[in-house]
Design an enzyme around this catalytic site. Structure first.
Site, PDB file in Angstrom:
ATOM      1  N   LYS A 293       0.842  -1.198   0.000  1.00  0.00           N
ATOM      2  CA  LYS A 293       0.000   0.000   0.000  1.00  0.00           C
ATOM      3  C   LYS A 293       0.876   1.246   0.000  1.00  0.00           C
ATOM      4  O   LYS A 293       2.006   1.210   0.468  1.00  0.00           O
ATOM      5  CB  LYS A 293      -0.866   0.010   1.271  1.00  0.00           C
ATOM      6  CG  LYS A 293      -2.037  -0.959   1.236  1.00  0.00           C
ATOM      7  CD  LYS A 293      -2.884  -0.804   2.484  1.00  0.00           C
ATOM      8  CE  LYS A 293      -4.028  -1.801   2.496  1.00  0.00           C
ATOM      9  NZ  LYS A 293      -5.012  -1.599   1.430  1.00  0.00           N
TER      10      LYS A 293
ATOM     11  N   ARG B 193     -10.418 -11.517   1.681  1.00  0.00           N
ATOM     12  CA  ARG B 193     -11.208 -12.622   1.119  1.00  0.00           C
ATOM     13  C   ARG B 193     -10.443 -13.941   1.195  1.00  0.00           C
ATOM     14  O   ARG B 193     -11.041 -15.012   1.281  1.00  0.00           O
ATOM     15  CB  ARG B 193     -11.617 -12.272  -0.322  1.00  0.00           C
ATOM     16  CG  ARG B 193     -10.458 -12.010  -1.239  1.00  0.00           C
ATOM     17  CD  ARG B 193     -10.836 -11.232  -2.484  1.00  0.00           C
ATOM     18  NE  ARG B 193     -10.932  -9.788  -2.242  1.00  0.00           N
ATOM     19  CZ  ARG B 193     -11.269  -8.899  -3.158  1.00  0.00           C
ATOM     20  NH1 ARG B 193     -11.550  -9.306  -4.394  1.00  0.00           N
ATOM     21  NH2 ARG B 193     -11.327  -7.617  -2.877  1.00  0.00           N
TER      22      ARG B 193
HETATM   23  N1  BES Z   1      -8.301  -3.756   4.192  1.00  0.00           N
HETATM   24  C1  BES Z   1      -8.392  -3.359   2.842  1.00  0.00           C
HETATM   25  C2  BES Z   1      -9.675  -2.605   2.531  1.00  0.00           C
HETATM   26  C3  BES Z   1      -9.718  -1.171   2.983  1.00  0.00           C
HETATM   27  C4  BES Z   1      -9.022  -0.190   2.319  1.00  0.00           C
HETATM   28  C5  BES Z   1     -10.539  -0.798   4.021  1.00  0.00           C
HETATM   29  C6  BES Z   1      -9.112   1.134   2.720  1.00  0.00           C
HETATM   30  C7  BES Z   1     -10.637   0.516   4.420  1.00  0.00           C
HETATM   31  C8  BES Z   1      -9.922   1.480   3.774  1.00  0.00           C
HETATM   32  C9  BES Z   1      -8.368  -4.590   1.939  1.00  0.00           C
HETATM   33  O1  BES Z   1      -7.582  -5.630   2.381  1.00  0.00           O
HETATM   34  C10 BES Z   1      -7.798  -4.142   0.638  1.00  0.00           C
HETATM   35  O2  BES Z   1      -6.672  -3.770   0.618  1.00  0.00           O
HETATM   36  N2  BES Z   1      -8.621  -4.190  -0.406  1.00  0.00           N
HETATM   37  C11 BES Z   1      -8.201  -3.744  -1.684  1.00  0.00           C
HETATM   38  C12 BES Z   1      -8.743  -4.710  -2.693  1.00  0.00           C
HETATM   39  C13 BES Z   1      -8.201  -4.505  -4.074  1.00  0.00           C
HETATM   40  C14 BES Z   1      -6.743  -4.860  -4.116  1.00  0.00           C
HETATM   41  C15 BES Z   1      -8.993  -5.352  -5.027  1.00  0.00           C
HETATM   42  C16 BES Z   1      -8.786  -2.352  -1.924  1.00  0.00           C
HETATM   43  O3  BES Z   1      -9.930  -2.097  -1.532  1.00  0.00           O
HETATM   44  O4  BES Z   1      -8.072  -1.510  -2.457  1.00  0.00           O
HETATM   45 MN    MN Z   2      -5.575  -5.414   1.795  1.00  0.00          MN
END
Ligand code: BES
Ligand code: MN
Ligand code: ZN
Length: 498
Positions: free
Chosen positions: A279, A353
């Site tokens: 990230k 997931r």
């Molecule tokens: N924990 C995150 C989702 C999230 C992101 C929650 C920002 C709250 C704020 C999750 O694990 C994630 O990183 N999801 C990705 C999925 C994507 C790679 C398909 C996302 O939402 O960017």
């Molecule tokens: Mn994630």
């Protein structure tokens, strides 16, 4: 803090402070009128002079009101009577408790719970008021060396009800409200703790403590147990971290031996760096909140156990860090889930997931009546619904409806989104049974579609709480949601809401 319910006249309360509402413009509520009569128009004189218009959010603290037995009377503005709804009620209680806590009263008697709210009964008002009171005094100062202490904090709150026959339902609602508030406080504490403290092991220890306190059954599966069960998907997320993963199981057996349980599954990623699909740095600290699904199901279990609900409820939490260590999963890696389905990991940041799918397959062994998973799953959910509603998906419409209703009742809303097959195509992989991401569009839905492939054998709902589990910015912190929604859903199932 101590709580109680009472019915009686406001002017006869021997309390450090009696709280009554004033509608805009300058209209006393019934308890206010009683004090006004006892004090020979003391309140109406003040109001006529223009000191209290009744605007929502305003307060006026009065000392030595003639004809009363209390030390103080706090007037709280309620806004226009015609516009007085749930939101206004909650705000009035919040400001009342905050003011009591800051103005030196050790105890208070709140008559706001007598003010009618459209479609809401006395039980609803008392339940909400007790939750709001606890929320208002909640502090997270575990890691502050100097705690900013209130000099004379509020110690006892009494909620007034108008009629004696309302005492029993109000007392029941108070018990429920306090259990919900305690569950929320646990969820907030876990969420607010940093990733170096709140690890998978810490979540497991918390579950064991709840089990000990409330005589629940607890089981914690270690990496070797998960290997034996073939949880290749969950374990692939843990590979990049030095923290050992845990699969945490709690059973509340309040129902009959043959009653099928409701199973609550909570995403327990104690820190989500994204893994190799790292990230960006900005606000990455907030990914300590990525275990708020787990925190909310732990909080709900605590509330359920405390209320001794006559239901069987089981909790399953897959807990892990998502880190980019040398052994971490790489984009393109293919893993085999416990269900036997293979997954191509196109993005290691879609890890929620991956841990949930194995926990969902594992849940089959409890022959569930219903399975509800709760997860901070997608940024896309925050884009779609903001911080107001949690995203809701279900493979059975009546279950979705029950959850929407529970959220509405609990002031913790969820909004249903579609799980149509048309979206499943987006998860197609050239190399495995499915990919773990679905591309740029409809990210909140494709995540739910992914999970739906592991929940064919039971009634299932999914709550995406990415937007509702915590607040960012100046008031950064966990919210304790959706403990109220989940607990209301279970109260309803147990026949404890009237
Ligand atoms: N924990 C995150 C989702 C999230 C992101 C929650 C920002 C709250 C704020 C999750 O694990 C994630 O990183 N999801 C990705 C999925 C994507 C790679 C398909 C996302 O939402 O960017
Ligand atoms: Mn994630
Ligand atoms: Zn995550």
């Amino acid at each position: 803090m101590e709580f109680s319910i009472k019915s009686g006249s406001p002017e006869k309360q021997r309390s450090a402070c009696v709280v009554v509402g004033v509608f805009e413009p300058r209209k006393l509520t019934l308890p206010g009128e009683l004090i006004d009569n006892a004090s020979r128009n003391h309140l109406s004189d003040i109001i006529r002079r223009g000191d209290m218009e009744g605007k929502s959010g305003t307060t006026l603290l009065l000392h030595n009101v003639p004809g009363t037995l209390c030390d103080r009377v706090l007037l709280v503005g309620l806004g226009k009577e015609k516009e007085f709804r749930e939101k206004e009620f909650c705000q009035a209680v919040r400001i009342a408790v905050k003011t009591l806590n800051e103005t030196g009263s050790f105890d208070g008697t709140i008559f706001l719970t007598e003010v009618p709210v459209r479609k809401r009964d006395v039980a609803w008002r008392v339940r909400q008021a007790s939750i709001i009171a606890q929320e208002t005094i909640y502090r997270f100062d575990q890691f502050k060396s100097k705690k900013d202490e209130v000099r004379r904090p509020l110690r006892k709150l009494t909620f007034a009800v108008e009629r004696r026959n309302e005492l029993t339902p109000a007392e029941e609602a108070l018990t429920q409200g306090l259990a919900i508030a305690e569950g929320m406080a646990l969820a907030k504490n876990l969420g607010n703790r940093p990733g170096n403290i709140c690890t998978p092991t810490h979540l497991a220890e918390t579950a064991m403590q709840i089990a000990k306190d409330h005589q629940l059954e607890c089981e914690v599966l270690e990496r070797a147990d998960m290997e034996a069960l073939g949880m290749g998907s969950l374990l692939s997320v843990a590979k990049g971290s030095h923290q050992p993963p845990k699969l945490i199981v709690l059973h509340h057996k309040g129902g009959g031996a043959g009653d099928k349980p409701v199973v609550l599954v909570g995403k327990g990623i104690t820190f989500d760096s994204g893994g190799i699909s790292l990230k960006p740095g900005a606000e990455m600290d907030e990914m300590k909140f990525d275990m708020c699904g787990a925190a909310s199901v732990l909080g709900t279990m605590k509330a359920v156990a405390q209320m001794k609900l006559p239901l069987n409820v089981t909790m399953v939490v897959p807990a892990s860090e998502n880190m980019p260590g040398g052994a971490a999963s790489k984009p393109g890696d293919i893993v085999t889930s416990m269900s036997g389905q293979t997954i191509e990991i196109l993005n290691t940041d879609a890890e929620g997931r991956l841990v949930l799918c194995d926990a969902l397959t594992y849940s089959e062994r409890f022959q569930p009546e219903t399975v509800i998973d709760v997860a901070t799953l997608t940024g896309a959910c925050v884009v779609a619904l903001g911080q107001v509603a949690s995203g809701l998906f279900a493979n059975k419409d009546s279950l979705a409806r029950d959850l929407v209703d529970a959220g509405e009742e609990a002031n913790d809303r969820a909004w249903q989104m579609p799980l149509w097959d048309d979206y499943q195509d987006l998860l197609k992989s050239n190399f495995a049974d499915m990919a773990n991401i679905g591309g740029r569009y409809a990210g909140v839905i494709t995540a739910a579609c992914f999970l739906s492939r592991f929940t064919k054998k039971y009634d299932w709902a999914h709550l995406d709480i990415a937007g509702t589990a915590w607040k960012s910015g100046g008031e950064k912190g966990a919210t304790g949601r959706p403990v109220p929604l989940l607990t209301h859903f279970l109260l309803q199932r147990a026949g404890k809401l009237h």
